[in-house]
Design a protein around this motif. Sequence first.
Motif, PDB file in Angstrom:
ATOM      1  N   SER A 100       0.828  -1.207   0.000  1.00 17.68           N
ATOM      2  CA  SER A 100       0.000   0.000   0.000  1.00 17.68           C
ATOM      3  C   SER A 100       0.863   1.258   0.000  1.00 17.68           C
ATOM      4  CB  SER A 100      -0.925   0.005   1.218  1.00 17.68           C
ATOM      5  OG  SER A 100      -1.819  -1.091   1.182  1.00 17.68           O
ATOM      6  N   MET A 101       1.904   1.270   0.833  1.00 16.52           N
ATOM      7  CA  MET A 101       2.786   2.440   0.882  1.00 16.52           C
ATOM      8  C   MET A 101       3.611   2.573  -0.388  1.00 16.52           C
ATOM      9  SD  MET A 101       4.120   2.957   4.789  1.00 16.52           S
ATOM     10  CE  MET A 101       3.986   1.312   5.484  1.00 16.52           C
ATOM     11  N   SER A 102       3.983   1.447  -0.971  1.00 17.34           N
ATOM     12  CA  SER A 102       4.702   1.483  -2.240  1.00 17.34           C
ATOM     13  C   SER A 102       3.832   2.074  -3.340  1.00 17.34           C
ATOM     14  CB  SER A 102       5.145   0.070  -2.625  1.00 17.34           C
ATOM     15  OG  SER A 102       5.803   0.058  -3.871  1.00 17.34           O
ATOM     16  N   ALA A 103       2.545   1.730  -3.329  1.00 20.19           N
ATOM     17  CA  ALA A 103       1.606   2.288  -4.313  1.00 20.19           C
ATOM     18  C   ALA A 103       1.492   3.799  -4.145  1.00 20.19           C
ATOM     19  CB  ALA A 103       0.242   1.637  -4.162  1.00 20.19           C
ATOM     20  N   CYS A 104       1.442   4.245  -2.889  1.00 18.11           N
ATOM     21  CA  CYS A 104       1.355   5.688  -2.614  1.00 18.11           C
ATOM     22  C   CYS A 104       2.627   6.399  -3.042  1.00 18.11           C
ATOM     23  CB  CYS A 104       1.100   5.925  -1.129  1.00 18.11           C
ATOM     24  SG  CYS A 104      -0.530   5.390  -0.574  1.00 18.11           S
ATOM     25  N   GLU A 105       3.762   5.744  -2.806  1.00 20.88           N
ATOM     26  CA  GLU A 105       5.048   6.327  -3.226  1.00 20.88           C
ATOM     27  C   GLU A 105       5.066   6.518  -4.738  1.00 20.88           C
ATOM     28  OE1 GLU A 105       9.725   5.064  -3.776  1.00 20.88           O
ATOM     29  OE2 GLU A 105       8.363   3.747  -2.681  1.00 20.88           O
ATOM     30  N   LYS A 106       4.674   5.476  -5.480  1.00 22.42           N
ATOM     31  CA  LYS A 106       4.673   5.550  -6.942  1.00 22.42           C
ATOM     32  C   LYS A 106       3.664   6.575  -7.457  1.00 22.42           C
ATOM     33  CE  LYS A 106       6.159   0.758  -7.628  1.00 22.42           C
ATOM     34  NZ  LYS A 106       5.791  -0.601  -8.114  1.00 22.42           N
ATOM     35  N   GLY A 107       2.585   6.759  -6.683  1.00 27.68           N
ATOM     36  CA  GLY A 107       1.546   7.697  -7.099  1.00 27.68           C
ATOM     37  C   GLY A 107       1.757   9.113  -6.590  1.00 27.68           C
ATOM     38  N   GLY A 108       2.885   9.346  -5.921  1.00 26.45           N
ATOM     39  CA  GLY A 108       3.179  10.692  -5.417  1.00 26.45           C
ATOM     40  C   GLY A 108       2.309  11.110  -4.247  1.00 26.45           C
ATOM     41  N   GLN A 109       1.775  10.139  -3.518  1.00 27.10           N
ATOM     42  CA  GLN A 109       0.874  10.430  -2.395  1.00 27.10           C
ATOM     43  C   GLN A 109       1.619  10.248  -1.064  1.00 27.10           C
ATOM     44  OE1 GLN A 109      -2.251  11.575  -3.211  1.00 27.10           O
ATOM     45  NE2 GLN A 109      -1.482  11.380  -5.306  1.00 27.10           N
ATOM     46  N   TRP A 110       2.564  11.160  -0.800  1.00 25.23           N
ATOM     47  CA  TRP A 110       3.401  11.008   0.387  1.00 25.23           C
ATOM     48  C   TRP A 110       2.601  11.160   1.680  1.00 25.23           C
ATOM     49  CZ3 TRP A 110       3.714  14.875   3.972  1.00 25.23           C
ATOM     50  CH2 TRP A 110       3.361  16.160   3.570  1.00 25.23           C
ATOM     51  N   ASP A 111       1.579  12.029   1.667  1.00 19.14           N
ATOM     52  CA  ASP A 111       0.794  12.237   2.884  1.00 19.14           C
ATOM     53  C   ASP A 111      -0.008  10.979   3.238  1.00 19.14           C
ATOM     54  OD1 ASP A 111      -0.622  12.642   0.542  1.00 19.14           O
ATOM     55  OD2 ASP A 111      -1.944  14.170   1.389  1.00 19.14           O
ATOM     56  N   THR A 112      -0.529  10.296   2.223  1.00 19.00           N
ATOM     57  CA  THR A 112      -1.264   9.051   2.473  1.00 19.00           C
ATOM     58  C   THR A 112      -0.310   7.956   2.958  1.00 19.00           C
ATOM     59  OG1 THR A 112      -2.805   9.632   0.690  1.00 19.00           O
ATOM     60  CG2 THR A 112      -2.849   7.365   1.477  1.00 19.00           C
ATOM     61  N   ALA A 113       0.881   7.891   2.353  1.00 17.48           N
ATOM     62  CA  ALA A 113       1.879   6.921   2.797  1.00 17.48           C
ATOM     63  C   ALA A 113       2.253   7.159   4.255  1.00 17.48           C
ATOM     64  CB  ALA A 113       3.128   7.009   1.917  1.00 17.48           C
ATOM     65  N   LEU A 114       2.341   8.417   4.639  1.00 12.66           N
ATOM     66  CA  LEU A 114       2.675   8.776   6.013  1.00 12.66           C
ATOM     67  C   LEU A 114       1.573   8.346   6.979  1.00 12.66           C
ATOM     68  CD1 LEU A 114       4.718  10.126   7.853  1.00 12.66           C
ATOM     69  CD2 LEU A 114       3.655  12.335   7.341  1.00 12.66           C
ATOM     70  N   GLN A 115       0.324   8.528   6.561  1.00 14.88           N
ATOM     71  CA  GLN A 115      -0.810   8.088   7.387  1.00 14.88           C
ATOM     72  C   GLN A 115      -0.780   6.572   7.591  1.00 14.88           C
ATOM     73  OE1 GLN A 115      -4.481   9.537   5.691  1.00 14.88           O
ATOM     74  NE2 GLN A 115      -3.768  11.649   5.622  1.00 14.88           N
ATOM     75  N   CYS A 167       9.392   0.948   5.530  1.00 15.11           N
ATOM     76  CA  CYS A 167      10.205   2.083   5.964  1.00 15.11           C
ATOM     77  C   CYS A 167      10.779   2.833   4.767  1.00 15.11           C
ATOM     78  CB  CYS A 167      11.336   1.601   6.876  1.00 15.11           C
ATOM     79  SG  CYS A 167      10.802   1.010   8.500  1.00 15.11           S
ATOM     80  N   THR A 168      11.277   2.073   3.802  1.00 17.12           N
ATOM     81  CA  THR A 168      11.844   2.680   2.595  1.00 17.12           C
ATOM     82  C   THR A 168      10.780   3.415   1.798  1.00 17.12           C
ATOM     83  OG1 THR A 168      13.555   0.969   2.443  1.00 17.12           O
ATOM     84  CG2 THR A 168      13.071   2.226   0.437  1.00 17.12           C
ATOM     85  N   SER A 169       9.604   2.798   1.671  1.00 14.85           N
ATOM     86  CA  SER A 169       8.538   3.386   0.867  1.00 14.85           C
ATOM     87  C   SER A 169       8.077   4.729   1.415  1.00 14.85           C
ATOM     88  CB  SER A 169       7.344   2.427   0.789  1.00 14.85           C
ATOM     89  OG  SER A 169       7.658   1.295   0.023  1.00 14.85           O
ATOM     90  N   VAL A 170       7.875   4.808   2.732  1.00 18.94           N
ATOM     91  CA  VAL A 170       7.343   6.048   3.300  1.00 18.94           C
ATOM     92  C   VAL A 170       8.392   7.161   3.287  1.00 18.94           C
ATOM     93  CG1 VAL A 170       7.915   5.503   5.714  1.00 18.94           C
ATOM     94  CG2 VAL A 170       5.991   7.014   5.209  1.00 18.94           C
ATOM     95  N   VAL A 171       9.661   6.822   3.565  1.00 28.90           N
ATOM     96  CA  VAL A 171      10.719   7.834   3.509  1.00 28.90           C
ATOM     97  C   VAL A 171      10.913   8.320   2.075  1.00 28.90           C
ATOM     98  CG1 VAL A 171      13.197   8.248   3.834  1.00 28.90           C
ATOM     99  CG2 VAL A 171      11.903   7.022   5.584  1.00 28.90           C
ATOM    100  N   SER A 172      10.894   7.396   1.113  1.00 29.68           N
ATOM    101  CA  SER A 172      11.041   7.763  -0.299  1.00 29.68           C
ATOM    102  C   SER A 172       9.862   8.598  -0.785  1.00 29.68           C
ATOM    103  CB  SER A 172      11.167   6.507  -1.167  1.00 29.68           C
ATOM    104  OG  SER A 172      12.335   5.795  -0.869  1.00 29.68           O
ATOM    105  N   ALA A 173       8.661   8.227  -0.346  1.00 31.09           N
ATOM    106  CA  ALA A 173       7.457   8.954  -0.758  1.00 31.09           C
ATOM    107  C   ALA A 173       7.533  10.411  -0.314  1.00 31.09           C
ATOM    108  CB  ALA A 173       6.215   8.286  -0.184  1.00 31.09           C
ATOM    109  N   CYS A 174       7.944  10.639   0.923  1.00 29.58           N
ATOM    110  CA  CYS A 174       8.052  12.008   1.438  1.00 29.58           C
ATOM    111  C   CYS A 174       9.137  12.784   0.706  1.00 29.58           C
ATOM    112  CB  CYS A 174       8.349  11.982   2.937  1.00 29.58           C
ATOM    113  SG  CYS A 174       6.974  11.386   3.958  1.00 29.58           S
ATOM    114  N   ALA A 175      10.270  12.126   0.449  1.00 34.00           N
ATOM    115  CA  ALA A 175      11.373  12.793  -0.244  1.00 34.00           C
ATOM    116  C   ALA A 175      10.980  13.172  -1.667  1.00 34.00           C
ATOM    117  CB  ALA A 175      12.602  11.892  -0.251  1.00 34.00           C
TER     118      ALA A 175
END
Length: 224
Positions: free
Chosen positions: A122-137, A154-162
């Motif tokens: 789920s977080m990987s999908a958010c990362e790929k979709g540019g949805q860092w706030d959702t990944a953080l939630q 851990c990697t997905s959420v940090v990457s998504a925010c970056a």
Amino acid sequence: LMAQMDVESNTTCCSAAISACEKGGEWKTALRLLDAMVTKRVSCNIITFNAAISSCEKCGKWAVALQLLGEIEQSKILPNEITFNSSISACEKGGEWEKVMLLFSAMTQNDVELDSITFSASMSACEKGGQWDTALQLFRVMAQGQVELDTSPCTSVVSACAKGGAWEKSLKLFNTMAQSKVESSSLPFTAAMSACETGNDWEKALLICSAVATAIWRTLPLFL
């Protein structure tokens, strides 16, 4: 197919055949077997459907996977965490983050267990979709639960925010992980370094490099 070979068609045999197709990447054959089961009035169970959905997931056929999930619901068979995780992974690979979140919500509404695979995909999908706030939630929900925080989420959420420009949040997350129960081997060092690059923060990058060296040293055999 099994009928053509004059082999007794039953749920166990057909499920095993579909599972074999899943492992071999033969998603079309898996679906033909599933259709044959329906035609021959062979009972389908959750194991049968899970194998078929997994075969679609591995071949990137997210739309077909969701269609099978709908057939499960129509058959009044209860989907489990394997069913949803395979469907979520299929949509993640297809870049369908919105559908991933719908499936995630369905899991919570139906009291289906959320595990590390659920959160990671789920977080990987958010990362790929540019949805860092959702990944953080999602990460916060995961951290509050009993799910182990391993490398992938851990990697997905940090990457998504970056990637989303929230590099400061990314580094704050990394710092929180480093001070919590996350093992050093699971810390997303590369993603944190990317966040430093985005924010042009070379001093923090040097600190992370030092942390990487320390983590590597701790994993070396004692005789070195």
